[in-house]
Design an enzyme around this catalytic site. Structure first.
Site, PDB file in Angstrom:
ATOM      1  CB  CYS A   1      14.520 -41.405 -25.872  1.00 16.06           C
ATOM      2  SG  CYS A   1      14.104 -41.243 -24.124  1.00 16.06           S
TER       3      CYS A   1
ATOM      4  CD  GLU B   1      15.157 -44.277 -21.552  1.00 18.90           C
ATOM      5  OE1 GLU B   1      15.226 -43.593 -22.593  1.00 18.90           O
ATOM      6  OE2 GLU B   1      15.413 -43.838 -20.418  1.00 18.90           O
TER       7      GLU B   1
END
Length: 544
Positions: A242, A208
């Protein structure tokens, strides 16, 4: 001397003792739940020290979400672990075909610092549910990581769980070891290093990674609604998320309407003096603070721009007149700074985004569903938010994961369990019944070829109990497709007319032979005497 060798060896040996039953996995999940409940205040204080999160902010962004993941796994663990039957063609109808979910083994989870509890424990829930041994690598968020390293382990079986503290150097040493799976969350630059290290051992990975998440704002929308949602999700956790919107694309006309709305939203959320607001976080470290302060020189500051090094504080900021070649548009911001770039049309915005790496998240705001759907269909990304921010993170039913440069694989809820489980293909055949298998063996006369080709197709077998009339041919049936089970003498279209070869095994091994078309045909063709019973079971085969 390798500081991690003994710990990792212990974790491997614990996993090697056998696949962990559901009771063991549930016990670990219940231990994790107790950890969250019994140490709530301690965790809230640690999050406040690391990121200036309020108690409520820590609850809604970390603690509650972690507890939801644990509760979901405990509720569904037995269902997730069950063997999963799969569809079959006609040939193996008597066999059992299924997927079995088995743990890969030892997993390394490298958790980032921006949500130190959530991003550590959510993947851990999936690893525990899948029966993995787990090594957690933590860094930077000093207060929270100490709790995870000292307080958490006694709640779990320490033979299958360990925490490793350190920075990039320690993570590099860990990556020299062989793991059975790696889940890594951070930047694309470091993700490439992790993937290269994993490749040496052919270790599968879930990455990720970050990136620049675009937010397109159409002219046809309410600027205050957009401003409220964009400001909340951009400045939440001081921009250190994020999947937060990283920059806005809009027309110059919409920018003129959006700026006062953004100023109004910021004042409404954080007051006239945002630095004194309990709901606005702080930058995690001095290094990141200096990097972000340097980005304030890009373009022109339209809102905010204040900073306080002693408090690691940067005000909620909006930049305009930004050039796409400037640093603020070339690197992930990861802070409370929001640049606005101007485009003249939706097509120009889509082209601007598609010229760059695929983002981890994508957002668009418009009153027109057609505009929203165009952005959804024409741009590839990780999660997509239409007229909304990253509220999808609260849903374990949706996966979190990027694509291409923003990552690979996903986790959350059952997706975490599946990520850490090897889906093993299994087929179990009953003993005996060799005559039912005879059709697949050579030689292959024309009749065998025809039946075997049909049986390998996507058919399914349904047994229908019915009296036995003299059946006529079904328009879609191949020869011998509709047959009475040993109930009438062979007739046209039966096994005799197909000239099937003699069976390889004794007729006494023909139990349940009516479950396959060729078996039914052979049973009739080689039956010495046929005694029709009053009722019969017909075989009907349909295209799936």
């Amino acid at each position: 001397m390798d500081p991690f060798a003994d710990t990792l060896q212990q974790l491997r040996e614990a996993f090697g003792s056998g696949t962990r039953p559901a009771e063991f996995r549930a016990a670990q999940l219940k231990g994790l739940s107790r950890f969250l409940q019994e140490n709530k205040q301690l965790l809230q204080e640690a999050l406040a020290q690391d990121l200036h999160k309020s108690a409520f902010g820590g609850d809604i962004s970390e603690l509650i979400l972690c507890q939801n993941e644990v509760d979901l796994a405990l509720k569904n663990l037995h269902t997730w672990m069950k063997d999963e039957p799969v569809a079959k063609n006609t040939l193996p109808q008597l066999d059992s075909a299924f997927l079995r979910k088995e743990p890969f083994g030892l997993v390394l989870i490298t958790a980032p610092w921006n949500y130190p509890l959530y991003l550590t424990l959510v993947p851990l829930v999936g690893a525990l549910a899948a029966g993995m041994s787990t090594a957690e690598a933590l860094e930077i968020s000093k207060s929270t990581e100490k709790i995870l390293a000292v307080v958490l382990p006694p709640y779990l079986d320490q033979s299958c769980f360990a925490v490793v503290l350190g920075g990039p150097e320690e993570t590099g040493q860990l990556l020299e070891h062989k793991f059975n799976y790696i889940l890594f969350m951070r930047s694309p630059r470091v993700g490439k290093i992790v993937m290269a290290a994993a490749a040496k051992h052919l270790t599968p990975v879930t990455l990720e990674l970050g990136g620049k998440n675009p937010c397109y704002v159409d002219d046809n929308c309410d600027p205050q609604t957009v401003a409220n949602r964009v400001a909340f999700f951009r400045y939440f956790n001081s921009g250190q998320t994020c999947v937060a919107p990283d920059y806005i694309l809009c027309s110059p006309e919409m920018q003129a309407r959006l700026l006062p709305a953004l100023q109004s939203a910021i004042t409404c959320f954080y007051g006239e003096d945002p630095q004194s607001s309990p709901d606005l976080g702080r930058i995690i470290s001095e290094k990141n603070f200096q990097r972000l302060r340097g980005l304030l020189s890009c373009g022109r500051v339209a809102i905010g721009g204040q900073s306080d090094e002693s408090d690691r504080y940067i005000a909620p900021t909006v930049l305009v007149d930004v050039q796409e070649t400037e640093p603020v548009m070339r690197e992930e911001i990861f802070g409370p700074i929001l640049p606005i770039m101007n485009v003249r049309s939706l097509d120009e915005a889509i082209d601007f985004i598609n010229r760059r790496e695929k983002p981890l998240a994508l957002y668009t705001f418009s009153n027109s569903n057609q505009v929203v759907n165009q952005v959804l269909h024409r741009i590839s990304s990780g999660p997509f938010g239409g007229k909304e921010g990253f509220i999808y993170l609260t849903l374990p039913s949706l996966p979190l994961g990027g694509v291409d440069n923003s990552g690979m694989g996903s986790y959350h809820g059952k997706f975490s369990f599946d990520t850490f489980s090897h889906h093993r293909a299994c087929l179990l055949s009953p003993s005996g019944l060799e005559e039912l298998k005879d059709i697949r063996y050579p030689p292959f006369p024309a009749c065998k070829e025809k039946l075997l080709s049909w049986a390998l197709g996507n058919q399914r077998c349904i047994l229908l109990g019915a009296p036995c009339p003299s059946p006529g041919p079904h328009p879609h049936d191949p020869p011998a497709l509709l047959l009475p089970r040993r109930s009438v003498a062979p007739q046209r279209g039966s096994a005799e007319s197909l000239n099937l070869p003699e069976p390889r095994s004794s007729p006494t091994n023909r139990a349940n032979d009516s479950c396959l078309p060729f078996a039914a045909a052979r049973a009739i063709a080689h039956e010495d005497s046929v005694t029709p019973p009053p009722p019969a079971t017909l075989l009907r085969y349909q295209q799936a």
